[in-house]
Structures are given as C-alpha cells and as structure tokens.
Design a protein around this motif. Structure first.
Motif: not given
Length: 511
Positions: A329, A284-285, A339, A336-337, A334
């Motif tokens: 993070s 997703h990144l 960045r 999704t955390n 997760s």
C-alpha cells in the motif's frame, strides 16, 4: 504462527549465539538418526520493532532489508534464521539456509523473532517466543502451561550477539499460560521501549489470548505487565500484533498495527499507548485469520520500502503451508489501498513468523560479510567425459553435455555445511538454498532443511584427483570411504576400488 485455542497460537523462543552451518533432511541411506528438518523464522518489521523510522534520520539511508524468522517444527526449525533482500520482495537465505542463533535456555527453542534497533542505531536486540514444539510439547500445554518468559539477545553490530537471557514478562499475570509472539517498539513519548506480546489467561471469567505490554530501557528490567488489547466477546482472542511507525503520518496516523483476531485487523493511532482507531480488515482481499474463510493467514509482518512512501504487510499463509505473501500500500490510512503482489520470491526455506529490519549500507555490509549469500560460481567437469558437467534435472543429478539451461550445471562452492574447515558444499545457482546431497548413495538436489544429517550428506572434502592429481576428487564427510563418482552418467557416492572408479571420481571445478 501456528494455531491453537481458536487460532490464537503464536510463539517465539529465543535463540542463542551459536552460529551453525545449515543442515538438512532425512534419507534412506543408513542407520542414522531421523533427519530433522530445520526451520526458523523471520525478523519483525523493523519500522515497528525498533526505533521509529523518523528517528532513524540520524542513521545513514537504508539500502537493504534483513528478515529474522523461524522455519517450522522440525528439529532445528524453532531457532533464529536470517534472510536478506535488496528490494524488499526477493529474499535470499543467509548462512547457507542454516540457523544463525540457537537457543540454549528455557525450552531451548524460539519462534517469532523480533528485531529491534535503538534510535541511535548503536544497539540491537532480538526478542522471541520461548517455545519448542519439536521437543514434543503439545499445543494445549504450550498455550496453558507454557513458558511465560521471552528470550532476548543483544548486539552492537548485528553480527556478534550476546548469550541469550530470559525475561519473565507474563509471570505476574494471574493464571498466565504463555507469552507468545513478542514485539518491541521505541516510544519517543516516554523515552523507552514498549514490549508487547500475547498471553492466554483468565480475566473476568473468560480465558483467552490478549495482548499485554511492559516498558523497558534495557530489555532486562521492566515494569509490571499491563493489558494492551482485548477483543470484546467471550471467545474471541487476539495474537500476533505488530506495530509500524510511519514517517510524516502518511494516511493520517503516526502508527499502524496489524493483529490476528479471526481477521487480520488493521488499526491506527498517533500514540503507541493511546487510543487506537479500527480501519477494518482484509476480508475484501479474501484474506482472514479464520473467521472470514478465504486465504487463512497469521503472523502479520510490516516493512517500509526504502526511499519511498510504500509499505508491505507480509502474511504467513500457514493454513496452506505456502509461506509468506506480501500485500502492499502507498497509503495505510485505508485498508482498501492494499493490493496483493505476485512479483516476490521468499527464498529456499519456508519462512514463519518473524520481522524485517531496514538496513543501512554499513549494516548490510557487516551482515553479508558475516553470512555471505554469494560464493564463486563453478561448473563441475568430468575427467573421463570432458564435454560433460554435473547438472541437476528434476532434482536428480547426472553428468551431461550441452546443458540447457546453463544454470542447471552451475554451483556455488561454499564452506561445508557440516564442517567449514577443509570441506565444501555445492549450492545450486538457480535454486538457492538447494544443495547436492547423497541419499541412499544416489545424488539429488535438495533444499537445506537445517538438520545435522542433511549437512553431513551435503559436505565433502576436496582432495587431489584420484585419477589425475591435477584435478580434484570429493570425499564424503560422513562416509569417508566413499567419493562422488559418475556411473552410467548418474552421480553416486561409492567406494573406489579400481582404475575406472578412480577416473570416474575425478572432476575439475571450472569458472
């Protein structure tokens, strides 16, 4: 790690206790041996590589960070290098960018160094891949007919290291072709250390990389190797696994691990040798290990920020040669955390697969005293043009007045890279790890590549000024009949034969 067999190549070889000054790259100047670039790589996230951070409660609070790494496949690149950070994001090379430990055993090179601390904080180990591609070994031979041993050093203070030794952890695995990218973590459940690594070997008719482990209390004797992680499917291997322990099980688990298996897979568990749960990957990144395309990375390296519940996962952008990129993070439960970060600086050298150890104040003090990252800052004033100072501009070197920015004319005078007794080198203040070096008898500002040629080109003896004994002149280490001098405002390395030359070769170090 570099890729071989479907991106499965990872390596590590041990470096010996030789403390070396940094050295650097080739130049066109004389019939000297080709400049061998130096490189080596960084320490594995200590939270994962040595006793759990929870156990480190017995230690003083952490105040800094130490990275062990290698730098690449140059002559000295596959050795152990160190870098220091105060904030976990801005790194400065130690030992003037040169290797700290050199391997003198096995393949005589190491990659993927992992730093390990005992739970009591009274003992340390470095465990590394025994591999040196710079010796001419092919990746195919390294993966299929390589060393099945790891290189180990031991220390009681992080600065004085034992001679290295080999542990043949993969020798008992049928058909083992290698032992790459080792890590180690203290297991409170069993009171010993789990050493884990990747081996390419046949199993159930399929040859690929899998993660294996042994247990040890002293990094000398160990249990029989056991299979730790295997990816399903015929061709999908796995390498570069690294585990971190998280205090108070933030995110729901005590341990998290990252691995390179085509993606960068993140998994979690409450037991090192128990069942692990897949949390996903970093697609997703736009980050993968090759299968997902995007930014192709390897060598995941964990780190917890000191004093807070925030973690970094450093990823080596090997496919583009851009070096490590941190993602962060505050909750590892997760994926999704995570960045991406842009507020980081990795220092002068390109750092390859390694690990990071959180440092106490006492540990940091010892490390920085042994391999100082700072030296007095000076300007170098010309005797014949006293309004002008030596400065770099677009990596060229000259003397100018009214230098802007001022740091272009500021240098740290450090012990000579080729000889630290009676000699000096000049490291740029605003380009740490870059030094004044002669090349074709002209001067440039260049990154220390760790080679012996670079070290010699960047080393000078400070003597009484040839034009004025109260000032200084700088005699070349490898061309002792030549001195630093300016000519038409350009810095050169020339023989000095007349009064004008003596005056042009005279300078004063100004604070």
């Amino acid at each position: 790690m570099s890729r071989v067999l479907g991106r499965m190549s990872a390596l590590l070889a041990a470096a010996c206790l030789l403390l070396l000054p940094a050295a650097q790259a080739p130049h066109a100047e004389a019939a000297q041996a080709p400049r061998a670039e130096a490189a080596a790589q960084a320490p594995r996230a200590e939270a994962a590589a040595a006793g759990p951070r929870a156990e480190a409660a017995a230690l003083d609070p952490f105040t800094g960070y130490l990275m062990a790494h290698f730098t690449g496949e140059s002559a000295n690149g596959e050795q152990v290098y160190l870098a220091h950070s105060s904030d976990g994001l801005t790194w400065r090379d130690l030992n003037n960018g040169g290797p700290v430990l050199l391997s003198t055993i096995g393949t005589r090179g190491v990659r993927d160094p992992a730093l390990v601390r005992s739970p009591a904080g009274d003992r340390y180990w470095i465990v590394a891949t025994d591999l040196r591609i710079a010796s001419g070994t092919s990746w195919n031979d390294a993966a299929n007919r390589g060393s099945t041993s790891l290189v180990v050093w031991e220390s009681r203070d992080l600065v004085n290291w034992s001679a290295p030794w080999l542990i043949n952890v993969a020798g008992a695995i049928p058909g083992a072709g290698n032992a790459w990218a080792p890590e180690a973590i203290y297991n409170q459940a069993t009171g010993d250390y789990v050493i884990y690594w990747a081996t390419n070997s046949p199993r159930n008719g399929v040859t690929k990389h899998r993660i294996w482990y042994v247990r040890t209390t002293d990094f000398r004797s160990f249990t029989a190797p056991q299979l730790y992680i295997e990816r399903p499917g015929g061709g999908q291997g796995i390498i570069d696994t690294q585990i971190i322990e998280v205090p108070n099980s933030v995110g729901g688990y005590r341990y998290y691990r990252a691995s390179a298996d085509g993606h960068i897979a993140i998994e979690a568990s409450n037991s090192i040798l128990g069942t692990w749960t897949s949390l996903g990957n970093l697609s997703h990144l736009g980050i993968s290990n090759g299968t997902g395309g995007g930014n192709v990375v390897e060598g995941p390296m964990w780190m917890q920020f000191n004093g807070r519940n925030e973690w970094a996962l450093y990823l080596d952008q090997y496919a583009t040669g851009r070096g490590y990129l941190p993602i962060t993070s505050t909750n590892l439960g997760s994926v999704t955390n995570f960045r991406t970060r842009s507020d980081y600086h990795m220092g002068a050298s390109r750092k390859r697969h390694g690990s990071i150890l959180n440092l106490t104040a006492a540990e940091q003090s010892r490390v920085l005293a042994r391999w100082p990252s700072n030296a007095p800052v000076h300007r170098i004033q010309a005797y014949t043009h006293q309004d002008r100072y030596v400065r770099h501009a677009n990596y060229d070197v000259r003397i100018d007045a009214n230098v802007n920015p001022a740091q272009d004319a500021q240098f740290r005078v450090v012990p000579g890279l080729a000889n630290n007794s009676g000699y000096v080198s000049f490291e740029s203040v605003n380009y740490p790890g870059y030094y004044l070096r002669h090349y074709g008898f002209d001067f440039v500002l260049a990154a220390n590549d760790g080679s012996s040629v670079f070290a010699a080109d960047a080393t000078y003896r400070q003597v009484a000024g040839l034009g004025n004994g109260g000032w200084s002149s700088f005699q070349s280490y490898n061309y002792p009949d030549r001195y630093i001098r300016h000519y038409d405002y350009q810095l050169r390395l020339d023989p000095i034969t007349d009064t004008q030359g003596r005056n042009d070769a005279t300078f004063r170090l100004m604070s």
